[in-house]
Enzyme design. Structure first.
Site, short mmCIF file in Angstrom:
data_model
loop_
_atom_site.label_atom_id
_atom_site.label_comp_id
_atom_site.label_asym_id
_atom_site.label_seq_id
_atom_site.Cartn_x
_atom_site.Cartn_y
_atom_site.Cartn_z
N GLU A 55 13.07 -19.66 21.14
CA GLU A 55 12.00 -18.43 20.64
C GLU A 55 12.32 -17.70 19.35
OE1 GLU A 55 9.91 -16.42 23.79
OE2 GLU A 55 10.46 -14.52 22.51
N THR A 92 6.62 -15.40 18.86
CA THR A 92 6.01 -14.35 19.50
C THR A 92 4.86 -13.90 18.68
OG1 THR A 92 7.46 -12.95 18.75
CG2 THR A 92 8.19 -13.84 20.44
N TYR A 93 3.92 -13.03 19.43
CA TYR A 93 2.72 -12.36 18.75
C TYR A 93 3.07 -10.83 18.96
CZ TYR A 93 -2.01 -12.69 17.65
OH TYR A 93 -3.25 -12.57 17.12
N GLU A 146 1.83 -9.85 43.50
CA GLU A 146 2.27 -10.44 42.13
C GLU A 146 2.20 -11.85 42.19
OE1 GLU A 146 6.11 -9.76 40.69
OE2 GLU A 146 5.56 -9.34 38.71
P1 FAD Z 1 -0.61 -10.88 33.14
O1 FAD Z 1 -0.42 -12.23 33.73
O2 FAD Z 1 -2.00 -10.63 32.89
O3 FAD Z 1 0.08 -9.67 34.31
C1 FAD Z 1 0.03 -8.46 33.98
C2 FAD Z 1 0.29 -7.60 35.21
O4 FAD Z 1 -1.07 -7.46 36.04
C3 FAD Z 1 0.99 -8.31 36.27
O5 FAD Z 1 1.85 -7.26 36.74
C4 FAD Z 1 0.18 -8.98 37.16
O6 FAD Z 1 0.51 -8.98 38.41
C5 FAD Z 1 -0.93 -7.89 36.86
N1 FAD Z 1 -2.32 -8.69 37.34
C6 FAD Z 1 -2.47 -9.97 36.80
N2 FAD Z 1 -3.90 -10.27 37.12
C7 FAD Z 1 -4.44 -9.13 37.92
C8 FAD Z 1 -5.76 -8.94 38.38
N3 FAD Z 1 -6.63 -9.92 38.44
N4 FAD Z 1 -5.77 -7.85 39.02
C9 FAD Z 1 -4.74 -6.83 38.95
N5 FAD Z 1 -3.52 -7.03 38.40
C10 FAD Z 1 -3.36 -8.32 38.00
N6 FAD Z 1 4.13 -9.70 24.61
C11 FAD Z 1 3.73 -9.89 23.49
O7 FAD Z 1 3.05 -8.75 22.99
N7 FAD Z 1 3.95 -10.62 22.61
C12 FAD Z 1 4.50 -12.00 22.80
O8 FAD Z 1 4.54 -12.85 22.06
C13 FAD Z 1 5.28 -11.97 24.22
N8 FAD Z 1 6.04 -13.10 24.67
C14 FAD Z 1 6.34 -13.18 26.05
C15 FAD Z 1 6.99 -14.30 26.43
C16 FAD Z 1 7.47 -14.47 27.61
C17 FAD Z 1 8.16 -15.71 28.12
C18 FAD Z 1 7.34 -13.47 28.56
C19 FAD Z 1 7.85 -13.27 29.81
C20 FAD Z 1 6.77 -11.98 28.25
C21 FAD Z 1 6.37 -12.17 26.81
N9 FAD Z 1 5.48 -10.82 26.35
C22 FAD Z 1 5.07 -10.94 25.15
C23 FAD Z 1 5.44 -10.03 27.34
C24 FAD Z 1 4.20 -9.72 28.14
O9 FAD Z 1 3.03 -9.90 27.22
C25 FAD Z 1 4.10 -8.40 29.07
O10 FAD Z 1 5.20 -8.45 29.80
C26 FAD Z 1 2.82 -8.26 29.72
O11 FAD Z 1 2.98 -7.01 30.28
C27 FAD Z 1 2.59 -9.03 30.75
O12 FAD Z 1 1.79 -10.11 30.38
P2 FAD Z 1 1.52 -11.45 31.47
O13 FAD Z 1 1.02 -12.50 30.57
O14 FAD Z 1 2.54 -11.59 32.26
O15 FAD Z 1 0.24 -10.61 31.99
#
Ligand code: FAD
Length: 302
Positions: free
Chosen positions: A17, A48-49, A166
């Site tokens: 990454e 990353t973004y 979760e």
């Molecule tokens: P989601 O899957 O939407 O989950 C976020 C939270 O909401 C979780 O606690 C989940 O349980 C909860 N949730 C999901 N659906 C619902 C629902 N329907 N109702 C209520 N709660 C719900 N961030 C960046 O800005 N740029 C990047 O490039 C980046 N790269 C990453 C790469 C990896 C491998 C990882 C692990 C993280 C990365 N992140 C990045 C960080 C990430 O964007 C944050 O950790 C963010 O807070 C969670 O993203 P997610 O896609 O898991 O969100």
């Protein structure tokens, strides 16, 4: 190459990454490091973004440049925050036109300076909705469908203290059309094994890639603890770091720790290892050296 073709070709994937460089000088250095890492034959690399305008353009540019100038498969991270449907649509159009075939679909976190950020103004509040949108875009497009990855959190995501809920959220995200899960970095493999087992129990059957980041300095460790939601630094790692006389020694400890994590993950049939490189090449190359191999091909299960 579509991520599913990569999974078909390799029993274990190895990915690196990067983040978008801040300026031209950093871009030159990054491409030098990409060239050094390319000889390790990664299965794919990802970029990353950021949360704000300028850095987002740099992600798009870097992805397209990697795609054009190297023989690497580039996966672009894409987030929901601060985006409308039209904007996401335009990004997907541009990627498809440039031959980018894979997206890591994320929710993202609000920009650091945005107090009381209102998620309701984003087109999508959760990554699951972005996954659905990318699937729908692919369905309506003459271009090949995007491969889609999503994030997973072995130690839990702070927004959902109820770990059962979760896992339901993660399962919905995968069922929406994700091809694989890439995890947050972790330092204790048992957290990963347990997460993998809980995914299995929840009926999640897609490949799960383990996120590994070697600690490179004390300041970096503190920054990482701040940025990587959920990740915990075990006491024995912390003790080893505290004993170090300088950052060179910390980097050695970090590489040694990450090497042991990788060795054991490979022994436990991990489906993939995703290295958070911090745009450098030394630590990843030394981990391969410590594992006694020249490249990712030599790390495939015998
Ligand atoms: P989601 O899957 O939407 O989950 C976020 C939270 O909401 C979780 O606690 C989940 O349980 C909860 N949730 C999901 N659906 C619902 C629902 N329907 N109702 C209520 N709660 C719900 N961030 C960046 O800005 N740029 C990047 O490039 C980046 N790269 C990453 C790469 C990896 C491998 C990882 C692990 C993280 C990365 N992140 C990045 C960080 C990430 O964007 C944050 O950790 C963010 O807070 C969670 O993203 P997610 O896609 O898991 O969100």
């Amino acid at each position: 190459m579509h991520i599913n073709d990569i999974f078909k070709a390799y029993p274990t994937t190895f990915s690196f990454e990067f983040f978008p460089p801040k300026n031209e000088e950093a871009a030159v250095e990054l491409f030098a490091n990409i060239a050094r890492l390319q000889v390790l034959h990664p299965s794919f690399v990802s970029v990353t973004y950021g949360a704000g305008g300028g850095t987002r353009e740099r992600t798009h540019d870097l992805i397209v440049r990697i795609q054009r100038e190297t023989n690497l498969t580039a996966v672009s991270h894409l987030t929901c925050v601060c985006h409308s449907r039209d904007e996401i649509n335009a990004i997907l159009d541009r990627y498809a036109a440039s031959g980018v075939e894979n997206i890591l679909a994320l929710r993202g976190d609000p920009p650091r300076n945005a107090v009381n950020y209102d998620r309701a103004r984003d087109a999508f509040q959760y990554a699951e909705q972005l996954v659905r949108f990318v699937v729908e875009w692919s369905r309506n497009s003459a271009k090949p469908p995007f491969g889609i990855g999503v994030a997973g959190f072995p130690e839990g995501h702070p927004d959902t203290p109820n770990r059962l809920v979760e896992m339901d959220n993660l399962k919905r995200k995968v069922d929406a059309g994700a091809d694989y899960i890439c995890t947050q970095l972790f330092f204790n493999n048992h957290d990963f094994y347990d997460f993998r087992d809980r995914c299995e129990l929840a009926g999640i059957r897609v490949p799960i890639l383990a996120g590994i980041m070697p600690i490179s300095s004390k300041a970096g460790m503190i920054r990482m603890a701040d940025l990587a939601a959920g990740a915990r630094i075990p006491a024995d790692l912390l003790r080893a770091v505290n004993r170090c006389k300088d950052d060179a020694a910390v980097a050695n400890v970090g590489i040694q720790w990450a090497t042991e994590q990788c060795r054991k993950l490979l022994d436990h049939s991990v489906r993939g290892i995703h290295f958070y490189t911090l745009n450098r090449s030394d630590a990843t190359r030394r981990i391969y050296e410590n594992l006694g191999v020249q490249d990712s091909l030599a790390l495939q299960p015998q």
